[in-house]
Design an enzyme around this catalytic site. Structure first.
Site, PDB file in Angstrom:
ATOM      1  N   LYS A 129       6.310  -6.433 -12.897  1.00 33.07           N
ATOM      2  CA  LYS A 129       6.907  -7.784 -13.213  1.00 33.07           C
ATOM      3  C   LYS A 129       7.507  -7.732 -14.625  1.00 33.07           C
ATOM      4  CE  LYS A 129       4.920 -10.502  -9.760  1.00 33.07           C
ATOM      5  NZ  LYS A 129       4.080 -11.622  -9.226  1.00 33.07           N
ATOM      6  N   LYS A 210       8.460  -2.127  -2.404  1.00 34.92           N
ATOM      7  CA  LYS A 210       8.022  -2.700  -1.327  1.00 34.92           C
ATOM      8  C   LYS A 210       8.942  -3.895  -1.202  1.00 34.92           C
ATOM      9  CE  LYS A 210       5.576  -6.400  -4.179  1.00 34.92           C
ATOM     10  NZ  LYS A 210       4.468  -7.304  -3.988  1.00 34.92           N
ATOM     11  N   LYS A 213      10.661 -10.684  -2.300  1.00 36.27           N
ATOM     12  CA  LYS A 213      11.769 -11.632  -2.651  1.00 36.27           C
ATOM     13  C   LYS A 213      12.534 -11.603  -4.100  1.00 36.27           C
ATOM     14  CE  LYS A 213       7.751 -14.695  -1.986  1.00 36.27           C
ATOM     15  NZ  LYS A 213       7.069 -15.492  -0.978  1.00 36.27           N
TER      16      LYS A 213
HETATM   17  P1  AMP Z   1       3.102 -13.293  -2.557  1.00 33.38           P
HETATM   18  O1  AMP Z   1       4.290 -13.158  -2.487  1.00 33.38           O
HETATM   19  O2  AMP Z   1       2.609 -12.255  -3.719  1.00 33.38           O
HETATM   20  O3  AMP Z   1       2.508 -14.739  -2.767  1.00 33.38           O
HETATM   21  O4  AMP Z   1       2.177 -12.368  -1.419  1.00 33.38           O
HETATM   22  C1  AMP Z   1       1.390 -13.015  -0.655  1.00 33.38           C
HETATM   23  C2  AMP Z   1       0.703 -11.735   0.444  1.00 33.38           C
HETATM   24  O5  AMP Z   1       1.528 -11.027   1.207  1.00 33.38           O
HETATM   25  C3  AMP Z   1      -0.157 -11.008  -0.376  1.00 33.38           C
HETATM   26  O6  AMP Z   1      -1.451 -10.906   0.335  1.00 33.38           O
HETATM   27  C4  AMP Z   1       0.688  -9.624  -0.468  1.00 33.38           C
HETATM   28  O7  AMP Z   1      -0.353  -8.807  -0.742  1.00 33.38           O
HETATM   29  C5  AMP Z   1       1.253  -9.571   0.853  1.00 33.38           C
HETATM   30  N1  AMP Z   1       2.686  -9.081   0.864  1.00 33.38           N
HETATM   31  C6  AMP Z   1       3.631  -9.438  -0.038  1.00 33.38           C
HETATM   32  N2  AMP Z   1       4.771  -8.609   0.016  1.00 33.38           N
HETATM   33  C7  AMP Z   1       4.381  -7.705   0.928  1.00 33.38           C
HETATM   34  C8  AMP Z   1       4.859  -6.348   1.193  1.00 33.38           C
HETATM   35  N3  AMP Z   1       6.162  -5.965   1.189  1.00 33.38           N
HETATM   36  N4  AMP Z   1       4.191  -5.631   2.570  1.00 33.38           N
HETATM   37  C9  AMP Z   1       2.968  -5.934   2.611  1.00 33.38           C
HETATM   38  N5  AMP Z   1       2.365  -7.207   2.210  1.00 33.38           N
HETATM   39  C10 AMP Z   1       2.835  -7.856   1.279  1.00 33.38           C
END
Ligand code: AMP
Length: 342
Positions: A129, A210, A213
């Site tokens: 990040k 990965k 967004k």
């Molecule tokens: P966040 O966008 O960081 O709030 O992610 C919310 C949840 O989605 C977390 O448990 C992340 O580990 C999961 N997550 C986000 N992006 C991915 C991805 N590309 N593949 C699998 N899990 C994801």
């Protein structure tokens, strides 16, 4: 102090259901990475009836990246609507907004004071990040995993269902548990991460990364995307050979088809990929159709919730706040005693 600790332990042991805590940032629409990596699992765990569930909108975490205040306010409720449309049921899950419970930041401060900065410097997500938002490397970005430890331990979470990108942070939560307990007494229990069978969905345009967004809209498939948008994004998905990237792009599309398509369609494309007869245009078209159909009910329910206006969503989140508040307050009262600030 020993009497007090004993009562906490007895209470923890006698609880029948393991406690699950997890959250998602309100930084944009939910995408299929969030869904397969986390949200789908949350709904299944919730409906199994085997766990006590806490799911929150991580708005405090979202402050570490750039967003206008009005957009954030809107996005928090939109994320709530999307999680409800995915099947999070406020009757079965304590579903709330992180910043509504101020104990998250209270506990995070106490955890900051037991966490060596050298351990935070090791966090790969921080390094990623920091590269990504080089003009906004704020202290919140650095201590983000400490707030996450507070999010989990405030509710004495035992199980943390997350995607693979969060494993290192859950490990840090386990470390924080030990650092705190070593200093102040054996109070918190170490939680465990729970991965789904799709721990990592990759970007459509750069499948070595990965799906996120933060790379831009073309990289992600949002659950709310209309069929024509899904088709357009998938048409642009990388399947051409650039180093080992092609294999990753195709593998990612096949993985999505496995989860969202019919079994026989998936098998047909796997066989075609092996014997070299695969046409990527056909794979993308079938995948677009499968994903559009899979999320048709989600899109309908999401639109209904958003068209009802925000009042209903505000009420739902206020109910969650009332459920979470006494649990968090009790932990904080006990922690304050342990660290000697009351
Ligand atoms: P966040 O966008 O960081 O709030 O992610 C919310 C949840 O989605 C977390 O448990 C992340 O580990 C999961 N997550 C986000 N992006 C991915 C991805 N590309 N593949 C699998 N899990 C994801």
């Amino acid at each position: 102090m020993s009497l007090f600790k004993k009562s906490v332990k007895t209470q923890t042991k006698s609880m029948i259901k393991p406690i699950i805590v997890s959250g998602v940032q309100p930084t944009g629409n939910l995408h299929v990475g969030n869904y397969l990596g986390a949200v789908k699992n949350w709904v299944e765990l919730q409906n199994s009836g085997k766990y006590e569930m806490y799911i929150f909108i991580a708005d405090l975490h979202s402050l570490t990246s750039e967003m206008k205040a009005a957009d954030r306010r809107h996005q928090i409720l939109k994320t709530a609507a999307e999680l409800l449309a995915c099947g999070i049921d406020p009757k079965k899950t304590t579903f709330f907004i992180q910043s509504d419970i101020t104990s998250h930041t209270d506990l995070a401060w106490i955890f900051n004071c037991v966490t060596p900065i050298t351990e935070l410097e090791r966090m790969t997500q921080y390094k990623d990040k920091a590269t990504h938002q080089a003009k906004n490397i704020n202290a919140g970005l650095f201590t983000y995993p400490v707030l996450q430890a507070a999010d989990i331990l405030l509710y004495h979470g035992n199980v943390v269902p997350v995607g693979q990108d969060q494993i290192q942070h859950v490990e840090l939560t386990r470390d924080v548990t030990r650092w705190f307990n070593n200093k102040y007494g054996d109070y918190f229990e170490e939680p465990k991460a729970l991965l789904t069978n799709v721990p990592k969905v990759m970007s459509l345009l750069e499948p070595e990364k990965k799906m996120s967004k933060s790379y831009g809209q073309g990289h992600v498939l949002d659950l709310a995307d209309e069929p024509e948008i899904i088709e357009k994004k998938l048409r642009a998905a990388v399947t051409a050979t650039t180093g080992g990237v092609k294999a990753m792009g195709v593998a990612n599309l096949l993985m999505l088809l496995k989860h969202f398509g019919k079994e026989e369609t998936y098998k047909k494309f796997v066989t075609a990929e092996k014997d070299g007869s695969i046409r990527y245009g056909d794979l993308k078209a079938d995948l677009a159709k499968s994903i559009s159909e899979y999320f048709a009910n989600f899109r309908k329910r999401r639109n209904e919730l958003l068209n009802e206006g925000f009042d209903n969503l505000i009420d739902i989140m206020a109910t969650g706040k009332e459920k979470a508040k006494p649990v968090a307050a009790k932990t904080m009262e006990q922690v304050r005693k342990l660290v000697g600030i009351r």
